[in-house]
Design an enzyme around this catalytic site. Sequence first.
Site, PDB file in Angstrom:
ATOM      1  N   HIS A  29       7.702   4.761   2.054  1.00 40.65           N
ATOM      2  CA  HIS A  29       6.660   4.625   1.014  1.00 40.65           C
ATOM      3  C   HIS A  29       6.797   5.659  -0.103  1.00 40.65           C
ATOM      4  CE1 HIS A  29       4.595   1.503   3.098  1.00 40.65           C
ATOM      5  NE2 HIS A  29       4.224   2.248   4.113  1.00 40.65           N
ATOM      6  N   ASP A  56       9.926  -3.025   8.640  1.00 36.22           N
ATOM      7  CA  ASP A  56       8.595  -2.471   8.897  1.00 36.22           C
ATOM      8  C   ASP A  56       7.540  -3.475   8.383  1.00 36.22           C
ATOM      9  OD1 ASP A  56       7.332   0.620   9.212  1.00 36.22           O
ATOM     10  OD2 ASP A  56       6.146  -0.695   7.919  1.00 36.22           O
ATOM     11  N   HIS A  62       5.051  -2.923   6.698  1.00 37.68           N
ATOM     12  CA  HIS A  62       4.617  -2.545   5.347  1.00 37.68           C
ATOM     13  C   HIS A  62       5.799  -2.613   4.374  1.00 37.68           C
ATOM     14  CE1 HIS A  62       1.895  -0.366   8.191  1.00 37.68           C
ATOM     15  NE2 HIS A  62       0.981  -0.860   7.376  1.00 37.68           N
ATOM     16  N   ASP A 105       6.181  -1.602  13.503  1.00 40.97           N
ATOM     17  CA  ASP A 105       4.766  -1.966  13.438  1.00 40.97           C
ATOM     18  C   ASP A 105       4.527  -3.444  13.116  1.00 40.97           C
ATOM     19  OD1 ASP A 105       5.767  -1.502  10.922  1.00 40.97           O
ATOM     20  OD2 ASP A 105       4.331   0.064  10.387  1.00 40.97           O
TER      21      ASP A 105
HETATM   22 ZN   LIG Z   1       4.704   0.539   8.478  1.00 41.18          ZN
END
Ligand SMILES: [Zn+2]
Length: 310
Positions: free
Chosen positions: A126, A163, A165, A247
């Site tokens: 991120h 992931d 995200h 995740d």
């Molecule tokens: Zn994540």
Amino acid sequence: MKTALLSHPDTQGHVGLDGYQENPNRVMSVMTALEDSRYDFLIRESAPHANREDLLRVHPPAFVDFILETTPPEGEFVHIDYDTALSPGTADAASRAAGAVCHALDGVIDGRFKNAFCATRPPGHHTEPERAMGFCFFSNIAIAAQRARQVHNIQKIAVVDFDVHHGNGTQAALWDTEDMYFGSIHQHPHYPNTGVSLEKQGKGFVRNIPMPGGTSAADWRKEYDAVILKDVDSFKPDLILVSAGFDAHKDDPLGEFNLLDEDYHRLGAQLQTLANVHCDGRLVAALEGGYNLDALARSTCAFIDGLQSA
Ligand SMILES: [Zn+2]
């Protein structure tokens, strides 16, 4: 197949407030699972601190100084955003997480090992060049990609991010770099609410696959295989880097995808097969998310088993 495992006790020193989901137990659960004798084949190496020059390949000097030199007193934090704060041990942990991918990269290029998994934290995908966010401090995978290009003259690199995200930071760091492929399959709408279908098309090629919460494992696999795997195969990279977040597992508390342990075996096997075909086997994976400790440990083992099976 020679697989390296990179980690370091300093990765445990980065802590948050009580209940902080990106916590030291994550790497501990992974490393405990990998103590099983069936993982005796792993080449275990210590994650070194990152070289400043490597951090500067992605981040401006003031940003690097801020992360490395901000050391609050014991028990205190310097907050960057709602879920990203520096603790006294953050600088060392973040430096070693970035150092691990660079060390792993050097090892796969000089042939000491075929592939590598970095069991480190904090995660990195991120963090944008000038902005730490979402549990992340340095853009680890992007740093490894730029080191591969600038030090090892490996230009064609595919980064795969599975992931749950979107890897907004890696995308921001690499999208304007020629001969780079970045593919991310992620839940949308969901944090950080970026990565809506090919939103960035710079000199590099960015492929985003946003999918809604509740997506079945079968639908996820179908889309991932048809788009990202196919892209990487057509791109014919010289190196594969993996943002290995776990995740998207059905048991994860932060995501609403439904992958099973065996999906991570499949991911490892498929990516290593592509690395064997195009990259002389060279693949480096770094831990990103994964917040159910049992599912995280099992999924990481399954991914490593998958790498081995290819
Ligand atoms: Zn994540």
